[in-house]
Design an enzyme around this catalytic site. Structure first.
Site, PDB file in Angstrom:
ATOM      1  CG  ASN A   1      -1.996  -0.964   1.097  1.00 53.44           C
ATOM      2  OD1 ASN A   1      -2.730  -0.856   0.197  1.00 53.44           O
ATOM      3  ND2 ASN A   1      -2.335  -1.843   2.071  1.00 53.44           N
ATOM      4  CG  HIS A   2       1.877   3.934  -2.570  1.00 53.02           C
ATOM      5  ND1 HIS A   2       2.460   4.760  -3.191  1.00 53.02           N
ATOM      6  CD2 HIS A   2       1.934   2.715  -3.076  1.00 53.02           C
ATOM      7  CE1 HIS A   2       3.322   3.987  -4.197  1.00 53.02           C
ATOM      8  NE2 HIS A   2       3.109   2.781  -3.781  1.00 53.02           N
ATOM      9  NE  ARG A   3       1.726  10.417   2.497  1.00 57.31           N
ATOM     10  CZ  ARG A   3       3.119  10.275   1.946  1.00 57.31           C
ATOM     11  NH1 ARG A   3       3.874   9.352   2.037  1.00 57.31           N
ATOM     12  NH2 ARG A   3       3.127  10.995   0.799  1.00 57.31           N
TER      13      ARG A   3
END
Length: 222
Positions: free
Chosen positions: A84-86
């Protein structure tokens, strides 16, 4: 002496296309039950952890848990949480991992990522070719995931799902038989007993199977 498959073997056939997964896993956050296998006729199935479990950083804190007697087809991929990413800022770009002043100016990358929780696969689950299991997914006992599906979220026990995102196609059995199976939990029986009841487990006469499980459950409580 009975000639039974050994759950501690790596390859399960003479062509070396199938492995019992628990014997080839090294990551401390991957837990796999007896007789669960991965089949791959293109790549060495022994390399499952390296090729099919992506973005796995145990320090992130999520786990991949797969039960007993699962059947995992070629190309099935498990995506772990660090993929995932922020999401809580105006940009999702991972500046922190690029080095230099970008690293100094931002919080540690893994600490910024959303946690979806553990990915948990039940027992006797069949996952078809090239399926993708997203972080935090929960798949119940006896479920079937069609080839090329993308699973994200919760899949109920003894259902058939397919598509992107995977949607319920049908129930495998009626509620009574489903509940009997979930109560019986044949996968937890001693291997010798499982061997004895294979004619029932593999029978297409579900009415007779229903009666058999009811007798077994009564004997367990007698």
């Amino acid at each position: 002496m009975l000639n039974l498959p050994n759950p501690n073997d790596i390859y399960t056939n003479e062509w070396h296309t199938t492995v019992f997964l628990k014997n080839v896993i090294k990551a401390p956050n991957i837990h796999i039950g007896d007789f669960t296998y991965y089949d791959d006729s293109i790549n060495d199935p022994k390399d499952f952890e390296q090729n099919q479990v992506l973005f796995n950083y145990p320090s992130f804190g999520d786990h991949l848990i797969i039960g007993k007697f699962c059947q995992i087809a070629q190309g099935t991929t498990f995506i772990m949480g660090p993929a995932n990413h922020r999401l809580n800022s105006v940009t999702t770009y991972p500046f922190n991992v690029m080095g230099g002043e970008w690293t100094n100016a931002t919080a540690p990358h893994l600490s910024e990522l959303p946690h979806k929780g553990d990915t948990i696969i039940g027992n006797d689950v069949w996952i078809g070719k090239n399926a993708v299991i997203m972080p935090g997914s929960k798949i119940g006992d006896g479920a079937i995931v069609a080839a090329y599906s993308v699973v994200s979220g919760k899949i109920d026990s003894y259902t058939v799902v397919g598509g992107n995102p995977a949607q319920k196609i049908k129930n495998r059995f009626d509620e009574e038989l489903k509940n009997l199976l979930l109560q019986y939990k044949w996968w937890n029986l001693p291997i010798r007993r499982i061997t004895e009841i294979l004619p029932q487990l593999c029978s297409a006469n579900l009415d007779e199977v229903r009666k058999f499980i009811k007798r077994e459950l009564l004997n367990q409580t007698a």
